[in-house]
Enzyme design. Sequence first.
Site, mmCIF file in Angstrom:
data_model
loop_
_atom_site.group_PDB
_atom_site.id
_atom_site.type_symbol
_atom_site.label_atom_id
_atom_site.label_comp_id
_atom_site.label_asym_id
_atom_site.label_seq_id
_atom_site.Cartn_x
_atom_site.Cartn_y
_atom_site.Cartn_z
ATOM 1 N N ILE A 1 -22.603 -55.308 34.654
ATOM 2 C CA ILE A 1 -23.733 -55.664 35.502
ATOM 3 C C ILE A 1 -23.256 -56.130 36.870
ATOM 4 O O ILE A 1 -23.846 -55.790 37.895
ATOM 5 C CB ILE A 1 -24.581 -56.759 34.820
ATOM 6 C CG1 ILE A 1 -25.164 -56.234 33.501
ATOM 7 C CG2 ILE A 1 -25.715 -57.212 35.733
ATOM 8 C CD1 ILE A 1 -25.819 -57.310 32.655
ATOM 9 N N GLY A 2 -22.191 -56.924 36.898
ATOM 10 C CA GLY A 2 -21.698 -57.423 38.179
ATOM 11 C C GLY A 2 -21.333 -56.317 39.136
ATOM 12 O O GLY A 2 -21.636 -56.394 40.337
ATOM 13 N N TYR B 1 -22.118 -69.436 23.477
ATOM 14 C CA TYR B 1 -22.716 -68.614 24.535
ATOM 15 C C TYR B 1 -24.145 -69.054 24.820
ATOM 16 O O TYR B 1 -24.540 -69.225 25.983
ATOM 17 C CB TYR B 1 -22.686 -67.138 24.122
ATOM 18 C CG TYR B 1 -23.311 -66.213 25.132
ATOM 19 C CD1 TYR B 1 -22.577 -65.776 26.238
ATOM 20 C CD2 TYR B 1 -24.623 -65.771 24.990
ATOM 21 C CE1 TYR B 1 -23.146 -64.926 27.181
ATOM 22 C CE2 TYR B 1 -25.204 -64.930 25.925
ATOM 23 C CZ TYR B 1 -24.460 -64.511 27.011
ATOM 24 O OH TYR B 1 -25.029 -63.672 27.949
ATOM 25 N N GLY C 1 -17.531 -61.599 38.627
ATOM 26 C CA GLY C 1 -17.510 -60.652 37.514
ATOM 27 C C GLY C 1 -17.874 -59.253 37.954
ATOM 28 O O GLY C 1 -18.560 -58.513 37.233
ATOM 29 N N ALA C 2 -17.403 -58.858 39.135
ATOM 30 C CA ALA C 2 -17.848 -57.611 39.759
ATOM 31 C C ALA C 2 -16.956 -56.420 39.475
ATOM 32 O O ALA C 2 -17.151 -55.356 40.054
ATOM 33 C CB ALA C 2 -17.966 -57.810 41.275
ATOM 34 N N SER D 1 -29.850 -65.766 30.533
ATOM 35 C CA SER D 1 -30.271 -64.957 29.395
ATOM 36 C C SER D 1 -31.460 -65.614 28.719
ATOM 37 O O SER D 1 -31.652 -66.835 28.808
ATOM 38 C CB SER D 1 -29.118 -64.814 28.394
ATOM 39 O OG SER D 1 -29.531 -64.125 27.231
#
Length: 287
Positions: A19-20, A167, A14-15, A143
């Site tokens: 955040i990634g 989620y 997820g870069a 989380s």
Amino acid sequence: MKYDLVDRRCVVTGASSGIGKEIARNLAYFGATVVLACRDRDRGSAALAEIVQDSGNERVTMLQLDVSSRASIRAFVRNVTAGGAPVHTLVNNAAILQRKRTQSVDGFESTWATNVLGYFTLSNLLLPSMRRVAPARVIHVSSTQAGGLELGDVQFTERPYDGLQAYRQSKQADRMLAWRLAEICRREMISVHACHPGVADTGLLGPAQTGWAGWVGRLLGAAARSALKSPSEAAVTPTYVAAAPEVTEQTARFWIDQTPQPCRFANDTDGMAELWRTCVDQAQCDA
């Protein structure tokens, strides 16, 4: 933070944004060889160019990866370990949150496929490479919004679909999988951690991503919304867990603000074992 990671090769999922991307940028600043694992090739290429320019580190590459697809994960692992290339650190960061129930290419509810089976499959398939170069680390970006895992109905086939609940249960599962993997790897110099980056102003929270405006109010409330972290601020704790030398001797920790905190799921050994068996079956992955 400033660490010397010149001899480390790190994979961040997820870069391409959020955040990634900031975790990958930080690791590149520290001199690591960084692999950006991105679903969208164009966005991943743009992130790659930006990180190389900002960090001055030419040892940053991008490989396409859809973490909701078993075939894509297997192809990625073959590519990233080709020729015996090492992986010292894996940051499982890619995640989705959506309003309506959809299915992955493999037929699983998409949030579960991405946030749970993706973490599980990629971690386990990269273990042989990590064992060869240990000490190594696996970090699950989780989380504090975690709970409500229904092991008998992880895909919401028996209960009404709720995107927030899907989620939340995925983030509980991520923490439980981290503790189980940490126990499996305890004698192999592979440390496994989960962390809460903080609630950040990223694409995960926007209506374009989730399909509905205003859902964040249900999750946060007005006061908390005003305190959303920037992606770079949210990347601090995952970066610390991925890079700090003092973390090497620790494992099975849940990190908030660079500090280990108690995890209410850590003692559910029966639940962890059942979850692990479920993931082995669904991922078709020997583990």
